[in-house]
Structure formats: C-alpha cells, structure tokens
Design a protein around this motif. Structure first.
Motif, mmCIF file in Angstrom:
data_model
loop_
_atom_site.group_PDB
_atom_site.id
_atom_site.type_symbol
_atom_site.label_atom_id
_atom_site.label_comp_id
_atom_site.label_asym_id
_atom_site.label_seq_id
_atom_site.Cartn_x
_atom_site.Cartn_y
_atom_site.Cartn_z
ATOM 1 N N ARG A 71 0.887 -1.173 -0.030
ATOM 2 C CA ARG A 71 0.128 0.015 -0.066
ATOM 3 C C ARG A 71 0.874 1.291 0.076
ATOM 4 N NH1 ARG A 71 -5.099 0.425 1.027
ATOM 5 N NH2 ARG A 71 -4.849 2.351 2.253
ATOM 6 N N ARG A 114 2.241 1.684 -3.509
ATOM 7 C CA ARG A 114 1.013 2.272 -3.760
ATOM 8 C C ARG A 114 0.087 1.520 -4.546
ATOM 9 N NH1 ARG A 114 -0.651 5.114 -0.541
ATOM 10 N NH2 ARG A 114 -1.764 6.956 -1.643
ATOM 11 N N THR A 147 -3.140 0.393 -3.651
ATOM 12 C CA THR A 147 -4.072 0.486 -2.577
ATOM 13 C C THR A 147 -5.505 -0.338 -2.640
ATOM 14 O OG1 THR A 147 -5.208 2.403 -3.416
ATOM 15 C CG2 THR A 147 -3.153 2.722 -1.762
ATOM 16 N N GLY A 148 -5.445 -1.242 -3.450
ATOM 17 C CA GLY A 148 -6.526 -2.168 -3.536
ATOM 18 C C GLY A 148 -6.616 -3.134 -2.443
ATOM 19 N N GLY A 153 -9.861 -2.793 -7.504
ATOM 20 C CA GLY A 153 -8.753 -2.102 -6.485
ATOM 21 C C GLY A 153 -8.539 -0.794 -6.715
ATOM 22 N N LYS A 154 -9.457 -0.087 -7.345
ATOM 23 C CA LYS A 154 -9.095 1.419 -7.668
ATOM 24 C C LYS A 154 -10.276 2.142 -6.786
ATOM 25 C CE LYS A 154 -5.965 0.313 -10.671
ATOM 26 N NZ LYS A 154 -5.922 0.152 -11.932
ATOM 27 N N ASP A 179 -6.540 5.323 1.316
ATOM 28 C CA ASP A 179 -5.693 5.290 0.291
ATOM 29 C C ASP A 179 -5.151 6.565 -0.179
ATOM 30 O OD1 ASP A 179 -6.926 2.580 0.172
ATOM 31 O OD2 ASP A 179 -8.319 2.983 -1.182
#
Lengths: 150, 164, 788
Positions: B28, B32, B34-35, C21-22, C28
């Motif tokens: 993450r 990066r 982040t899913g 996953g977006k 995030d």
C-alpha cells in the motif's frame, strides 16, 4: 479484567535465607522477568521498571512495588502497580507465605491482578498463560539466588 | 533499511522495508497498490488477502522481508489487457459488493478457492471456505452467488484457453 | 420500463473501480508532506488525569508534536456536540456534560482520547505514544447502567450527578393505565437489547490539511454526511468558518450509522494540521475502532401488553433504560427517544401507549445510531411482546397479528406517527405462502426424528424512514432541518452531472440516482454522473442515514429535474417556434403537441447554452437547476420476516434453515440493490440475535476489542434469503419511495428469537443466543422434545 493465579515452590534453603532474599532488591531485580531497574524508595517500597511482552503487546511498565503485611520470616504481601503507556496497565499483588519443608522452605503464592488497556483488549486470552510463564521464570531465577546465598 | 525485491503482478519491484514492515504496508505505502485493504489487523477479516506464489495469504500478518523473491498477485493484477478476470466480472454481475472494502480480499479468496476446489462449487462449500473473509454489507448472499458464477466462468475460460 | 430506468435491475456503475482495486478510500490517500497521528488513549474506565508528561516522547525520532487537552483548550476548540435536545418529563433540558476532543483532566472510558502524538511516520508516532507518561488517579468504573445508577455512584459528569441524562416519556400515561386496569390479560416481558459495535469493514480514518496561503482547511474523512461534519466543525467546534473548511468524504467502506457522527479523531487531525504545518493522517486500527467508535443499542426494558377478552390489544407500557456511554455522541439522545418510542405501535392498532426512557451515562464508549437506530429496539419489544402474548393466549401468532393489524390508512398512532400507506395482512400472507408455512409441522417432525429442535419465528416490523420533515423533527428537538438538496447540471451536449447531498457508502447511489435521471430525462444512463461527498462541489446536504437517500435525496433530484424540464420547455418553445404551453417532454424529446416538430434533450441543452434562439434578457441562458426537498411525512416501510431454524440441543448450535422476507418499500428503483440492502440488514440482525455483543468487564475494560473476541457473522452462519416485495407507494414523496436500508436489521432479531423460543418451548433466552446460551436454555427447562 481480573486475573488470579496461585502455586507453590520448594526452595533449597532455610526460611530465614529465603525471607532475606525476598527482601533484597538486587535479588528481586534479577528475578523479576524483564526488570530493568528496581530502586528502593523506603524500607518497604521500590520504584520499578520492567519490560514485558504479552502476546502481541509489548510494553515498558513503570511503577511502584510495596511490601505489606510483613510477618518475618513467614511472609508478606507484595503489591504493585505499573503503567505501560499505550499498552495499558497492570496492578495487583501476591500474598507470599513461607513454611518449613523437608527439602528446605515451601513458598506458596496467591496472585490477584487487574489489567487494562491494550493488554485486556488483545492480550486477555493470553494473560493467564503469560502470567504462569512469568511466575515460573521468577521462581527459577529466585531459586538460583537462594541456592547461591544459602 | 534493507532493500526488498519481489515480483508483483508480473512486474519486478523493489523498495526499502524495515524488519517490522508488513507486506500489506509495503504494497500500500511503498508500491501504492491500495486495492489491498486492512480491515482488522488480526488476520480475521481477509480484506488484505493476496496471492503469494499462487497461494492465498493474509498480507496484514506477513512480514514484507519474508516475501523477498516471491511472486505476488494483488487485486490490481487480475484484469489482463483491460479485460476483467471472470471472478471480477461475476462480482459485478451478481451485485456481490456494496461498499467495496472487503471486495478485493473476497475476489482473491474466491480465485484461490477455485484453484483448490475446482470450478463447480456448491453453496455449502463456498460458505465454508469463506470462513476467513468478513463482509458487513452483503449478508454474503450475493457473494456466494458471485463466487459460484465466477467459478463456473473460470471453468469455461479454462476450456476456451485450453482450446486456443 | 427501460433497461436502465426506474424499476430495472441495473448492474452498478461504481463497481468497476471497486473490483479492480481502484476504489479511493481515505486511507488510500496520501498528501504531500503528510505526517501521522497516533492517539494515547485511557487504559482506565474512569480516572483523573493528574499529568501528561510528553518530554520523553518529544525526544523520540520523528516526533513533531504531542498535544493534550490543555492545547485544544488554549486554542478555544469547542467540544463535540449532541445535536438533538431532549427534555425530561419535568421539562428540564437533558444534562449533557462536555465532550472535549482531547480529555480535560478526566478520562471517562477505556479508549478516551488523552493525547495525540504526531510524527513523520506512523511507526514513529506509535513509538512516541509509548513514551508519553500519563499519571492517572483511578475513579470507580461504572461500566453498566446498574452500577452507574446505584445510590452513591460517582458522577461521570458533574452536570448529571446521578448519571441520568434525562428521564423522558411519550404517550398518555393515564389512558394507558386505564387500559391496563380493564385488561383481561397482561403479557409482561423483561428485555435486554444487547450492545453492538457497528463494524463497518473500513475503519474510520481522517486526513487534515491546512493551506496557509489562503487559510483553507481540508478534511478527508470517512463520513456519511460531510456537510454536517463541516457545519459542526465550523459552527460549534470552531475550526474555521465554513467557507474556509472543505470536507471530502470519498469512497467510504460502510457506515451503518457509525460514520454519521463527528468524532474527536477527525477534529484533532484538521486542527493539528495547522499547528504542525503539515497534513496529519490518522487511520484507526480495528481495536481502536472497537474502543472509540460509537456503539449501538444497549437497552434494558420492561414491557407490558394489555389484551381484552377477545385478545384485542388495549394498551402497551414500556419502561427502558438506555446506555448512552460516557459522552453524548452527535445524535445519541434521539436514538432511544424519538427514534424509538414512536415506533412502539408496530403494525398494530393499539389505542394507548406509554413509554418512559432513562438515558444513562456509563464509563463506556458513546452509544449512538447503528443501523435502524431505535427502531430495531422498538421492533424487538413489540414483536417479542406480540409473539409471547399470542403464545400465552394459545393463539396462532399469525392469527393474533392479523386481528390486531392496522387496516385503514391514514392511521394515527398514540405515539406521534401517522401511518400513511401499507398493507400489513398482504405482506404476512405473501410471506407465509412463500415460506410454505403450511408444511412446517412436517419439517419439525423430521428434525425431531434427528434429535433436533425446529422453530418458526415471525417478525412484522414497521419503521419510520426518510427522517424528515424538518419542521416536525425540529419540534421534537432536532438541531437541524432534515431536508435534502440536489443540483442538476446539464452540459451543453446533454450529459448531466447531478450533485447530491446524500452520500453513498455502499448503497449504490451512483447507479440508482442515475437511473432516475436517465428515466426522467430520457437519456442514456452513461450520460449521467452522480457527484457527492465534497463540500466544495455540493453546496449543502444532510447526508445518508435513516434510509433517507431515496425518499428525501432522490426526491430533491426529481424536483430539480422537473425544473430542468420546465426550463427546457421554455428553450424548446423558441427553438421549435411554438408556445411554451404546447411543448411536451417525453422519452427525451421536446415535442410540439399534435405535430411532428421535436428536438432531443441534448439539442435543447445545446441551444440553452448557445442562446441564439431566444432573448437572453427574458430567458436566462444555460441549463442548471437546484432544489431543496422537504417531505410532508416520514415514510413507513413495513414487512414480515419469517425465520426457520434448527437447534442441536446437545451443543446449543443454531442453524438458520430458511429465511423469508416480504417487504413493502413503496416503489423500487433498482430491485437488485434493494434486495442487497435487505440481505445485509438481515445478516446484521441475525448477528445481533445469535452472535454479537460488546462486553465490558466490571473494571470497565472492553473484552471484545478485536475479531478474535467479537463474533461477526460469517458466510456459513447464514443461509441464502428468500426476498419478496409488495408495494404500497409512499404518498409523501413524488416517486412513492419508502427506504430499504435498515429493514433487515430491524426485522431480523425478533424473528430469530421468536423462532428459538418456539423451538425451545419457553421464553427464557436473551440475545445474543450463542451456542452456550442456547445450550443452557435447553438444560434449564424441559425442551419441547422432552415435554412431548
């Protein structure tokens, strides 16, 4: 949350020796698992720092230790409370009783403790096991000290 | 800080990681990606589930340095050339997600389930196999439907790939 | 019905980003120069904070600052507020203690915010927090209502010396007592509504940011209602005026009520961003979430139902103690009062009802709205009373319900609500048919042959949704109006952006709202974008909770769309050279009545912007309309859920074998999404009934602070659900919508417990009916099997 534990060990020395060691800061410091310092603040009280790990929580506890209900050389109550910062706190006491035994001196202990904060939230299910392990470690080291001093 | 190299979603990557850095943090924060989500920190909820060398692993309780040299697949690596993986497609077609937070872990878990249990999955098997994934939105009803449909679609896809 | 219009099962537009996953949740997001916050929380349930020593922490690598209550007090940062004023029976206002974002001299629950450490990295912030030394002097822990209300108990807040926040009542006591005096039968029950933790899968998170060039704060936060957050942070807490504070709630991973409230952590992040001159990020770990998120439920209730000789209900008396926790959270005071007692009439004709509620401070996490908020508690009281009364009177529980149902609308209950539409007997009949209740006896015998106990439980619930109209809620003490806003921006080529004050965190608004717009304007759904969750884009809004986004949020959109069409007609009248009154709008075409002269929606939008065909002084160019919508009534979704389950008396394990739900949500925009909402609600309700419970021990420690100890329902704890619907459109909004988000969580708990008690043959079980509790209940008295 509350925790209780009791047990007994037989130490290879006479009651007077065991009693002396039970009141000796250096012996206590060496025996208390993770103890980093134990300083006498009066005849019956100490300031202590100990680093202890319980499951996923490890913390440095700073606190006070008091010796109460002194009944030399038969026993006392050792009580303490420590703040472990983010990890929480622990406080409680152990009633320690000494009696003669063919192999030396029998030490019986009865512990009652309270823990709080992260220790209770994440460590609760582990605390009894950890406490038993810490007690075993303490008495193993304490027995060594008693043996050396006997 | 040690440097760590691994393959993520088919691409070689490297970055620095402390001894205490968790795989999910490396994915993450360093990469990066982040899913992959953190839902519980105690490997109960499965939101952090990724594949390490083809096996489902909870990345919130895996040390990054322990994955040196491994091949890791995350939710971002499933779609190929803009085409969704059949399991992703099945979750969309069957309304298998609401807030979407557990979804990447659910999809990764579902694919692992198919890899281990085959493409013909009954409801009981799916529910039992989802023991390590928690969803708070869907009541699992449509997740179960999605996984059954996605598994079947993976079966057909496999046949098609085999035929090609 | 078109393939994407109202009533169609349209696959969700938002899903693509989530399945790849977006999705973009707060955690995030990383902001340039970002620092990290870690909170030092009280390990004690109740303690005086004698001192906080940060000197060692400040020496730790990477630590930028340590703040305590003294720092926020020095900056005159106001306390967190409770936005609903409740008055006690004697007319006195509720006794609310201050709720500072960082404790001021006293900690009141385990997890209370004592200090915050801000550092370059999260690990450094944690290490810094380890080094903060707090000197506590313990005070008596009061983790439950019995302890907190005992004589001589320490006051948690000086403002409420007996720890009672209010003692409130609703209904006509004299009339109700008179009804009981002439009753032929009285059913009495003591009921525990167990304390729950909402557990959205995304833990709460926040990033505060301050731009000292133009003095603007930005807060990214996991919120169900960013505008309300901005209003509170601005007007009450005093971070900055609203025009200098932007609040963004991006993708939010579930809320269930818990993300309505304005919490200490986000307040501190946005405040501290200016103090340290860096963005400040905080993300809860799951244990912090357990400790400090607002919990739900936690009622102790005694309830009585009076029947006449023909088993008609004469009256109901309810006395409830509601645990409000250590501080009053944002809407805490309203949940066990106006969101609870007005629902006690259920689906039944009850001539008199009297309810009294004591709100109690305890040294536990604040308690506030959780999916259903008051209505599950009311429904549990009503449906348990009804079921037990039927059993005591040896009547079939469905027949007993039938004879007491409300059948005429509008129906004024004795507790505020005016039911405007419904068909309760039809929902019951439909559910019984779908469930094949007729053959239940055979299934029960079959179970008994295998040594299992089978039970069937009903729940005929009603709820009040929409949570509006503003004037009505205002008269009951709400601090704000509960309307909703919408803005429809038509672009020159006819694509549309709709800005809404509603907020989606799993509900699929980007799809359902777009369906309405596409349907109304006759344009492809792809041409519609729904914009929400950013106070810089959407002017004002009240957010999403209480199943209000359809009945209130969509209604605002419909009202704005009507204005767009009206304006379009004006433009079209010039383009098509006809009088405005002769222009019809249908299927995306403006057409001159009785002719074939017409122009598409996109063409008229373009003409509105080109503005060549009309006089810009008489008709404003452009095509953009806004609306605020305030409904005329609450909406009243209702339905019947039937739970059939099997108990293994040797282990106490309960398996739900079959679940049938028939709901009346009025008109439905996307049945696929509505069914999904019902599924999720039932799962949470089943979780409450069978598994979930937040447990504090006597010393006030939260023992259920991770998923190792708090039992969340998992896939194999649940069956697939049979979902049916009936429709009586809501008269109080243009599309006839009622709301579906909470129904399952409201309906399910009594259905499960009624089924378990049916299986056991006695009423002696409380939620959560864990295997241990059920096993004990099986031992306590002869089970049905042994008795027969």
């Amino acid at each position: 949350m509350a925790m209780t534990m009791s047990g007994e060990v037989v130490l290879p020395a006479d009651k007077a020796t065991v009693w002396a060691k039970l009141n000796d800061p250096e012996t206590l410091k060496n025996s208390i698992p993770g103890c980093q310092s134990l300083e006498k603040t009066s005849d019956t009280s100490f300031a202590a720092v100990a680093k202890i790990k319980i499951g996923p929580v490890s913390a440095t506890f700073r606190g006070k230790v008091n010796l109460e209900d002194l009944d030399p050389p038969n026993g006392y109550r050792i009580a303490g409370e420590g703040e472990g910062g983010v990890a929480g706190f622990a406080k409680g006491g152990a009633v320690v009783k000494l009696s003669d035994d063919p192999a030396g001196t029998k030490l019986a202990y009865d512990v009652e403790a309270q823990i709080g904060g992260k220790l209770a939230q994440l460590g609760a299910r582990l605390i009894n096991g950890v406490a038993k392990k810490l007690a075993d470690e303490f008495f193993a080291k304490f027995a060594e000290a008693v043996k050396a001093g006997a | 800080m040690p440097t760590l190299s691994m393959t993520v979603n088919g691409k070689p990557v490297s970055g620095e990681a402390e001894g205490r850095t968790l795989l999910v943090q490396f994915l993450r924060e360093t990469l990066r990606l982040t899913g992959t989500h953190v839902g519980c920190d105690t490997s109960q909820c499965g939101a952090c589930l990724v594949h390490i060398d083809g096996k489902a692993v909870k990345s919130c309780t895996t040390l990054a340095l322990a994955c040196a040299g491994a091949s890791i697949t995350t939710i971002e690596g499933l779609a190929r050339d803009g085409k969704l993986h059949p399991m992703q497609e099945a979750f969309r077609e069957n309304h298998g997600l609401q807030c979407g937070f557990c979804t990447p872990g659910m999809i990764m878990s579902a694919i692992d389930m198919v890899n281990r249990k085959g493409t013909d999955l009954d409801e009981q098997t799916i529910r039992h196999e989802l023991e390590g994934n928690i969803c708070r939105c869907t009541g699992y009803h449509n997740i179960v439907k999605s996984i059954a449909a996605g598994a079947a679609a993976m079966g057909k896809e496999g046949l098609r790939q085999a035929a090609e | 019905m078109s393939a994407t219009g109202i009533g169609a099962r349209v696959v969700r537009k938002e899903d693509h980003r989530f399945i790849t996953g977006k999705g973009r949740y707060v955690d995030d997001i990383n902001r340039p120069g970002q620092s990290h916050a870690y909170f030092v929380r009280s390990p004690h349930a109740h303690a005086t904070i004698k001192s906080v020593d940060a000197s060692e922490a400040l020496k730790k690598p990477g630590v930028l600052a340590v703040f305590t209550g003294a720092d926020i007090a020095a900056d005159k940062i106001g306390g967190l507020i409770c936005g609903w004023m409740i008055h006690s029976k004697d007319g006195s206002p509720m006794k609310a203690g201050a709720h500072p974002a960082l404790a001021q001299g006293k900690a009141r629950y385990v997890g209370d915010h004592v200090a915050v450490v801000i550092a370059e990295t999260l690990a450094q912030a944690r290490d810094g927090a380890e080094a903060v030394v707090v000197d506590y002097e313990e005070l008596p822990p009061l983790p439950d209502m019995t302890l907190a209300t005992a004589k001589g108990a320490a006051a948690i807040h000086a403002e409420a010396p007996d720890n009672i926040v209010y003692n409130w009542h609703l209904g006509d006591k004299a009339a109700t007592d008179a009804a009981f005096a002439k009753a032929k039968h009285v059913t009495k029950l003591d009921i525990v509504n167990n304390r729950l933790v909402p557990n959205a899968m995304e833990p709460r998170a926040a990033i505060g940011e301050y731009d000292d060039g133009d003095g603007v704060f930005t807060l990214y936060t996991t919120s169900q209602n960013p505008h309300v957050a901005r209003l509170v942070l601005s007007a009450f807490i005093g971070i900055a005026p609203e025009n200098k504070l932007r609040v963004i709630a991006p993708d939010v991973g579930g809320g269930f009520g818990s993300k309505i409230f304005i919490y200490a952590e986000e307040t501190i992040c946005v405040w501290a961003a200016k103090k340290v001159g860096r963005p400040v990020k905080w993300t809860a770990d799951r244990t912090e979430e357990f400790l400090a998120v607002a919990h739900g439920r936690d009622h102790l209730t005694h309830a009585e139902l009076a029947l006449d000789g023909d088993n008609r209900i004469l009256g109901m008396r309810v006395s409830t103690k509601a645990n409000l926790g250590a501080y009053l959270s944002t809407f805490a005071s309203s949940v066990p009062t106006y969101l609870y007692a007005p629902l006690l009439s259920g689906q039944y004709n009850i001539p008199s009802i009297y309810c009294e509620v004591d709100g109690v401070y305890t040294t536990t996490a604040p308690v506030d709205a959780y999916r259903g908020a008051g209505r599950p508690e009311a429904t549990y009281v009503v449906e348990r009373l009804i079921e037990v009364a039927a059993r005591e009177r040896r009547m079939d529980p469905t027949a007993f319900r039938e004879m007491n149902f409300v059948r005429q609308f509008p129906h004024q209950t004795p507790v505020i609500m005016m039911y405007d539409a419904g068909n309760y007997p039809l929902a019951l009949k439909t559910a019984m048919d779908m469930h094949d209740v007729k053959t239940f006896a055979q299934r029960r015998s079959e179970s008994e042959r295998r040594g299992k106990l089978r039970g069937l439980g009903y729940s005929a619930y009603i709820e009040a949704c929409g949570i509006a109209p503003s004037a009505a809620v205002g008269s009951l003490g709400a601090g704000v109006g509960l309307w909703e806003s919408a803005e429809v921006r038509v672009n020159p080529i006819g694509t549309v952006e709709v800005l809404t004050g509603s907020h989606a965190h799993g509900q699929g608004h980007e799809t359902t709202f777009a369906q309405v717009v596409a349907d109304r304007l006759g344009i492809p759904i792809e041409n519609v974008s729904i914009v929400h969750g950013d106070t810089d884009k959407v002017q004002m809004g009240m957010g999403t909770y209480g199943s209000r986004s359809g009945a209130v949020g969509i209604s605002a959109i419909v009202k704005a769309l009507d204005k767009v069409v009206a304006k379009g007609k004006k433009v079209a009248s010039h383009v098509l050279e006809a009088s405005e009154g002769d222009i019809e709008f249908k299927d995306g075409q403006f057409q001159v009545k009785g002719t074939d002269k017409k122009a598409g929606f996109g063409d008229i939008a373009l003409q509105a912007y080109i503005a060549h065909k009309f006089n810009g002084q008489e008709l404003e160019p452009g095509l953009k309309e806004g609306a605020f919508y305030d409904p005329t009534n609450f909406t009243f979704p209702a339905g019947v859920h039937i739970c059939e389950l099997e108990i293994d008396p040797s282990t106490g394990a309960t398996e739900i074998k079959k679940w049938t739900a028939v709901d009346d949500f009025g008109n439905v925009i996307n049945p696929m999404i509505v069914e999904g909402q019902v599924h999720g609600g039932i799962a949470q309700g089943v979780g409450q009934a069978l598994a979930e419970q937040a447990v504090y021990d006597k010393s006030g420690q939260l023992l259920t602070a991770s998923y190792m100890d708090y039992c969340m329902p998992r896939a194999d704890d649940l069956p697939s659900f049979e979902i049916g619907m009936i429709t009586t459109p809501a008269p109080s909004n243009p599309l006839g919508l009622k709301g579906c988000g909470e129904a399952g969580a409201i309906a399910a708990p009594p259905a499960v417990i009624n089924a378990i008690t049916d299986a056991l043959g006695h009423e002696d079980i409380a939620m959560p009916a864990t295997p241990q509790a059920v096993w004990r209940a099986c031992q306590k008295r002869p089970s049905r099997l042994a008795a027969e």
